[in-house]
Enzyme design. Structure first.
Site, PDB file in Angstrom:
ATOM      1  N   HIS A 281       0.839  -1.207   0.000  1.00  0.00           N
ATOM      2  CA  HIS A 281       0.000   0.000   0.000  1.00  0.00           C
ATOM      3  C   HIS A 281       0.865   1.246   0.000  1.00  0.00           C
ATOM      4  O   HIS A 281       1.830   1.335   0.741  1.00  0.00           O
ATOM      5  CB  HIS A 281      -0.918   0.017   1.223  1.00  0.00           C
ATOM      6  CG  HIS A 281      -2.039  -0.951   1.093  1.00  0.00           C
ATOM      7  ND1 HIS A 281      -3.251  -0.614   0.561  1.00  0.00           N
ATOM      8  CD2 HIS A 281      -2.094  -2.262   1.374  1.00  0.00           C
ATOM      9  CE1 HIS A 281      -4.029  -1.682   0.535  1.00  0.00           C
ATOM     10  NE2 HIS A 281      -3.348  -2.694   1.025  1.00  0.00           N
TER      11      HIS A 281
ATOM     12  N   TYR B 235      -9.192   5.471   7.125  1.00  0.00           N
ATOM     13  CA  TYR B 235      -9.332   5.853   8.528  1.00  0.00           C
ATOM     14  C   TYR B 235     -10.408   6.927   8.562  1.00  0.00           C
ATOM     15  O   TYR B 235     -10.225   8.004   7.999  1.00  0.00           O
ATOM     16  CB  TYR B 235      -8.016   6.417   9.074  1.00  0.00           C
ATOM     17  CG  TYR B 235      -6.951   5.365   9.337  1.00  0.00           C
ATOM     18  CD1 TYR B 235      -6.169   4.861   8.306  1.00  0.00           C
ATOM     19  CD2 TYR B 235      -6.721   4.895  10.630  1.00  0.00           C
ATOM     20  CE1 TYR B 235      -5.193   3.898   8.559  1.00  0.00           C
ATOM     21  CE2 TYR B 235      -5.743   3.941  10.895  1.00  0.00           C
ATOM     22  CZ  TYR B 235      -4.984   3.446   9.846  1.00  0.00           C
ATOM     23  OH  TYR B 235      -4.026   2.497  10.094  1.00  0.00           O
TER      24      TYR B 235
ATOM     25  N   PRO C  15      -4.187   0.351  18.575  1.00  0.00           N
ATOM     26  CA  PRO C  15      -3.903  -0.119  17.218  1.00  0.00           C
ATOM     27  C   PRO C  15      -4.022   0.926  16.114  1.00  0.00           C
ATOM     28  O   PRO C  15      -3.693   0.645  14.962  1.00  0.00           O
ATOM     29  CB  PRO C  15      -4.945  -1.226  17.011  1.00  0.00           C
ATOM     30  CG  PRO C  15      -6.038  -0.919  17.973  1.00  0.00           C
ATOM     31  CD  PRO C  15      -5.410  -0.243  19.135  1.00  0.00           C
TER      32      PRO C  15
ATOM     33  N   LYS D 243       1.240   0.045  14.983  1.00  0.00           N
ATOM     34  CA  LYS D 243       2.647  -0.062  15.377  1.00  0.00           C
ATOM     35  C   LYS D 243       2.996  -1.296  16.220  1.00  0.00           C
ATOM     36  O   LYS D 243       4.168  -1.626  16.367  1.00  0.00           O
ATOM     37  CB  LYS D 243       3.062   1.182  16.184  1.00  0.00           C
ATOM     38  CG  LYS D 243       3.140   2.439  15.364  1.00  0.00           C
ATOM     39  CD  LYS D 243       4.291   2.384  14.395  1.00  0.00           C
ATOM     40  CE  LYS D 243       4.203   3.444  13.323  1.00  0.00           C
ATOM     41  NZ  LYS D 243       4.542   2.979  11.998  1.00  0.00           N
TER      42      LYS D 243
ATOM     43  N   TYR E  90       3.991   6.771   9.923  1.00  0.00           N
ATOM     44  CA  TYR E  90       3.221   5.574   9.580  1.00  0.00           C
ATOM     45  C   TYR E  90       4.129   4.507   8.957  1.00  0.00           C
ATOM     46  O   TYR E  90       4.028   3.322   9.287  1.00  0.00           O
ATOM     47  CB  TYR E  90       2.082   5.943   8.625  1.00  0.00           C
ATOM     48  CG  TYR E  90       0.995   4.898   8.559  1.00  0.00           C
ATOM     49  CD1 TYR E  90      -0.177   5.040   9.297  1.00  0.00           C
ATOM     50  CD2 TYR E  90       1.139   3.764   7.758  1.00  0.00           C
ATOM     51  CE1 TYR E  90      -1.180   4.079   9.249  1.00  0.00           C
ATOM     52  CE2 TYR E  90       0.141   2.800   7.705  1.00  0.00           C
ATOM     53  CZ  TYR E  90      -1.015   2.968   8.451  1.00  0.00           C
ATOM     54  OH  TYR E  90      -1.996   2.012   8.405  1.00  0.00           O
TER      55      TYR E  90
HETATM   56  C1  PHB Z   1      -5.480  -4.294  10.242  1.00  0.00           C
HETATM   57  O1  PHB Z   1      -5.493  -4.498   9.011  1.00  0.00           O
HETATM   58  O2  PHB Z   1      -5.793  -5.187  11.043  1.00  0.00           O
HETATM   59  C2  PHB Z   1      -5.105  -2.948  10.750  1.00  0.00           C
HETATM   60  C3  PHB Z   1      -4.601  -2.011   9.876  1.00  0.00           C
HETATM   61  C4  PHB Z   1      -4.266  -0.747  10.347  1.00  0.00           C
HETATM   62  C5  PHB Z   1      -4.443  -0.435  11.671  1.00  0.00           C
HETATM   63  C6  PHB Z   1      -4.922  -1.380  12.573  1.00  0.00           C
HETATM   64  C7  PHB Z   1      -5.270  -2.645  12.103  1.00  0.00           C
HETATM   65  O3  PHB Z   1      -4.135   0.807  12.121  1.00  0.00           O
END
Ligand code: PHB
Ligand code: APR
Length: 392
Positions: A72, A201, A292, A296, A385
């Site tokens: 990504h 997000y 989460p 990280k 990130y």
């Molecule tokens: C996930 O794909 O499980 C995932 C991705 C990004 C995040 C948290 C979980 O910030």
């Protein structure tokens, strides 16, 4: 039993450490309380920084990751009817991230370790760690109902937040730093093609939502929920209705499909200092937890273990130097605190506080607008990130 490094816990940290040590000619034994099936089925996050992909490649455990991982190049920030795509490579000297479930990493590492004949014992809880202040630590564990011991030179505490390693460090030495959040995440796996190219997000007045994925056919979705929410409160129709509302954008639709897995995760920030004491070295969730939102947790665990494997290499190598082991805690904590701040920042940027005032909400939307409009702010989000690299 005897080994050079006793590893407690077969999560991603313990498994990768055992593989990296093996590749350096260092012997280890891994003791895991739960069954192999349990470890291979536990659903966790799955966003890998480039450095995590690199260390898995270095370990020789990235064949399937290289075939199936989804690269990504950015994320979408969605709020107030807007969708801002934040591109990573153009802001980070070409770096990207890869989606590949932690569950799959665990399966790959277990398969490789078992293939290589590693001493990796499941259903084997450690009950005590003794002698870490001396030069002959001893681990007590239970296998097939019988108490046994493992003598070793070093102990790696990779036993997660609830393990036995961290409490082995004397209370007057160990300092802990903690923050809890007034919400949790409800996460689901759904058998439906993702409705997005990159992760979304989303901030909304109803709370945070995240659209992630596991493959071209499987979506991974999360919702901010109350900290005491129960799965029974969230039938499938309510989950989809809430996801539709929170992710809504004119002209965009969320495709729905059967939900195959669901779980609720509490949110917490936590750091233990120091990460080592005598012959004991903590790695991963045993030493630190992040919410989460910044993705990280796994990356920090992998980074700790990379540093620890190199330090073990120096110690067991011909020079016998302890410098790397002595520097381990400080070297890790610098990265840990950067990630702690970033995860806390992403979390407070995107979640709706239960007791937030109208002033707080206005500030939050102003903050989101700034992140979505300012190149400097987007560059800051991007470099954190993908994994902040000091000095680059
Ligand atoms: C996930 O794909 O499980 C995932 C991705 C990004 C995040 C948290 C979980 O910030
Ligand atoms: N004896 C043996 N094993 C134990 C004991 C014990 N007394 N206590 C805990 N364990 C095991 C747990 O059963 C678990 O399998 O230690 C393992 C720790 O694994 P994880 O919790 O996956 O921790 P870690 O390897 O540090 O990975 C961190 O997990 O929670 C996510 O976001 C986090 O992605 C990050 C990753």
């Amino acid at each position: 039993m005897r080994t050079q490094v006793a590893i407690i816990g077969a999560g991603p940290a313990g498994l990768l450490l055992s593989q990296l040590l093996h590749n350096r000619g260092i012997d280890s034994v891994v003791l895991e309380a739960r069954s192999r099936e349990y470890c291979e089925q536990r659903q966790r996050a799955g966003m890998l920084e480039q450095a995590t992909v690199d260390v898995l490649r270095e370990a020789g455990a990235a064949d399937r990751l290289d075939r199936e991982g989804l690269v990504h190049h950015g994320i979408h920030l969605r709020f107030a009817g807007r969708d801002r795509h934040i591109d990573f490579p153009s802001r980070t000297g070409g770096r990207s991230v890869t989606v590949y479930g932690q569950t799959e990493i665990v399966k790959d590492l277990i398969a490789k370790r078992v293939d290589e004949g590693a001493r990796l014992y499941f259903d084997t809880p450690v009950t005590a760690i003794e002698g870490i202040e001396g030069d002959a630590p001893r681990i007590r564990f239970v296998r097939d109902g019988v108490e046994e011991t493992l003598d070793c030179d070093l102990v790696a505490g990779c036993d997660g937040f609830h393990g036995v390693s961290r409490p082995t460090i004397p209370a007057d030495v160990l300092k802990t730093y903690e923050r809890s959040y007034p919400f949790a995440w409800l996460g689901v796996l759904a058998d439906v093609a993702p409705s997005t190219d990159d992760l979304i997000y989303a901030y909304s007045e109803r709370g945070f939502a995240l659209h992630s994925m596991r493959s071209a056919q499987v979506s991974r979705l999360y919702l901010q929920v109350d900290p005491d929410a129960k799965l029974a409160d969230w039938p499938d129709e309510r989950i989809w209705a809430e996801l539709r509302e929170r992710l809504a954008l004119p002209g965009w639709t969320l495709d729905e499909g059967p939900i195959s897995e669901r779980g609720i995760t509490p949110m917490r920030s936590f750091v233990a200092e120091p990460m080592s004491f005598g012959r004991l070295f903590l790695a991963g969730d045993a030493a630190h937890i992040v919410p989460p939102t910044g993705a990280k947790g796994l990356n920090l665990a992998m980074a700790d273990v990379r540093v620890l494997a190199d330090a073990c290499g120096e110690w067991f190598g011909s020079g016998g130097s302890r410098d790397g082991l002595d520097a381990y805690s400080d070297a890790c904590l610098r990265r840990v605190w950067r990630a702690e701040h970033f995860s806390y920042w992403m979390t407070t940027l995107l979640h709706t506080g239960v007791d937030a005032s109208e002033f707080d909400r206005r500030c939050q939307v102003a903050h989101l607008e700034y992140v979505a409009d300012s190149d400097a702010a987007m560059a800051s989000l991007a470099e954190n990130y993908v994994g902040y690299a000091w000095g680059s």
